[in-house]
Scaffold this motif. Structure first.
Motif, mmCIF file in Angstrom:
data_model
loop_
_atom_site.group_PDB
_atom_site.id
_atom_site.type_symbol
_atom_site.label_atom_id
_atom_site.label_comp_id
_atom_site.label_asym_id
_atom_site.label_seq_id
_atom_site.Cartn_x
_atom_site.Cartn_y
_atom_site.Cartn_z
ATOM 1 N N ILE A 145 0.849 -1.205 0.000
ATOM 2 C CA ILE A 145 0.000 0.000 0.000
ATOM 3 C C ILE A 145 0.882 1.252 0.000
ATOM 4 O O ILE A 145 0.702 2.160 -0.825
ATOM 5 C CB ILE A 145 -0.948 0.009 1.228
ATOM 6 C CG1 ILE A 145 -1.970 -1.125 1.126
ATOM 7 C CG2 ILE A 145 -1.670 1.362 1.332
ATOM 8 C CD1 ILE A 145 -2.761 -1.385 2.401
ATOM 9 N N ALA A 198 2.749 1.657 -3.350
ATOM 10 C CA ALA A 198 1.833 1.999 -4.454
ATOM 11 C C ALA A 198 1.511 3.486 -4.416
ATOM 12 O O ALA A 198 1.512 4.165 -5.448
ATOM 13 C CB ALA A 198 0.552 1.168 -4.351
ATOM 14 N N GLU A 199 1.268 4.008 -3.213
ATOM 15 C CA GLU A 199 0.908 5.431 -3.089
ATOM 16 C C GLU A 199 2.105 6.325 -3.412
ATOM 17 O O GLU A 199 1.987 7.316 -4.139
ATOM 18 C CB GLU A 199 0.387 5.728 -1.681
ATOM 19 C CG GLU A 199 -0.837 4.932 -1.261
ATOM 20 C CD GLU A 199 -2.040 5.126 -2.169
ATOM 21 O OE1 GLU A 199 -2.099 6.158 -2.862
ATOM 22 O OE2 GLU A 199 -2.900 4.226 -2.207
ATOM 23 N N SER A 221 3.115 5.896 -7.313
ATOM 24 C CA SER A 221 2.152 6.447 -8.283
ATOM 25 C C SER A 221 2.050 7.964 -8.133
ATOM 26 O O SER A 221 1.813 8.670 -9.125
ATOM 27 C CB SER A 221 0.785 5.763 -8.205
ATOM 28 O OG SER A 221 0.234 5.852 -6.939
ATOM 29 N N GLY A 261 -4.169 9.114 -0.352
ATOM 30 C CA GLY A 261 -2.864 8.488 -0.511
ATOM 31 C C GLY A 261 -1.894 8.774 0.620
ATOM 32 O O GLY A 261 -1.368 7.853 1.246
ATOM 33 N N LEU A 289 -2.847 7.295 3.964
ATOM 34 C CA LEU A 289 -2.520 5.866 4.070
ATOM 35 C C LEU A 289 -1.032 5.676 4.341
ATOM 36 O O LEU A 289 -0.640 4.857 5.177
ATOM 37 C CB LEU A 289 -2.917 5.133 2.781
ATOM 38 C CG LEU A 289 -4.414 4.916 2.568
ATOM 39 C CD1 LEU A 289 -4.680 4.385 1.163
ATOM 40 C CD2 LEU A 289 -4.962 3.943 3.604
#
Lengths: 152, 113
Positions: free
Chosen positions: A49, A52-53, A56, A113, A116
């Protein structure tokens, strides 16, 4: 294009271009590396997680096209995963973002994002040096971990 | 974006046949939901049993799909993997959606585009 450096069971270094498809390919490599190291599923989820944040965000906002370079290093220790992400895109200081808890009833389609990332990562540190953004953090791993034997 | 459509007790069931709902596919996901929901059925149940990973863009796309359908046609979610559940829980978006623990038993409808 993604490129992963020579295999070590405890160190993962790789780079990719700043496209969302490349980011996805790199994340799948990270997932494979962590699974091969028998990292507990809960911490693999956290790392997936967070990365990915982070990745990206760099691909979408740090570079103006998908030819920028993103470097990633993950080091496994007996009780943590240490991670560093570097890019030469726009300066971006994350200290200002992700502190507010989302308000679900507002039904926002974005803005989760960095919240998290902050919820799952420890010791999040950002430095800009020589035109490079460096983000470091770590994720704690259960004390009794199979890697303890590997890392020694 | 692979999806399979089904019917279950008046609900339209959309089973996402992807392992990742992430930034790379978020826009395609919203378009696919728009196409799929021309089929009747209320509520719409999004079956995520095959989705192993979802990031905040994927979550945002689900929220977008919910808003697209409007208050008269609620979007419900089913069969979350632990990693997907974690994203819903941390953002507290699990308080906004009705979440079914299991996939619904659905009668298959003709394939979506």
């Amino acid at each position: 294009m993604t490129y992963r450096n020579a295999a070590s069971p405890t160190v993962f270094t790789a780079c990719c271009h700043s496209s969302l498809d490349d980011v996805r390919a790199l994340l799948l490599q990270v997932d494979g590396f962590l699974r091969a190291a028998q990292t507990p599923a809960d911490w693999i989820e956290d790392m997936n997680i967070i990365l990915a944040e982070v990745l990206s965000n760099i691909a979408r906002h740090g570079y103006c096209d998908d030819t920028g370079r993103i470097d990633l290093e993950i080091r496994l220790a007996d009780n943590e995963l240490r991670c560093r992400v570097s890019d030469t895109g726009r300066p971006f200081d994350p200290n200002a973002v992700g502190h507010a808890t989302p308000e679900p009833e507002l039904l926002r389609e974005g803005g989760y994002g960095w919240f998290l990332i902050r919820s799952l990562a420890r010791a999040l540190t950002y430095r800009r040096a020589m035109g490079t953004n460096n983000l470091t953090f770590w994720v704690p791993v259960a004390c009794k971990h199979p890697l303890a034997d590997l890392v020694g | 974006m692979q999806m399979a459509l089904g019917e279950s007790g008046g609900a339209l069931v959309i089973e996402l046949r992807e392992t990742r709902l992430d930034a790379a596919v978020a826009i395609r996901f919203k378009d696919a939901i728009r196409s799929a929901t021309v089929h009747p059925g209320n509520p719409v149940i999004l079956d995520l049993k095959r989705v192993e990973f979802m990031d905040s863009s994927g979550l945002g796309a689900i929220v977008g799909a919910m808003k697209l359908l409007g208050p008269e046609r609620p979007l419900e979610i089913a069969a979350l993997s632990p990693g997907v559940r974690k994203v819903f829980r941390l953002t507290r978006m699990d308080t906004v959606f009705r979440i079914h623990p299991e996939s619904p038993q659905a009668q298959t409808l003709p394939a979506a585009e």
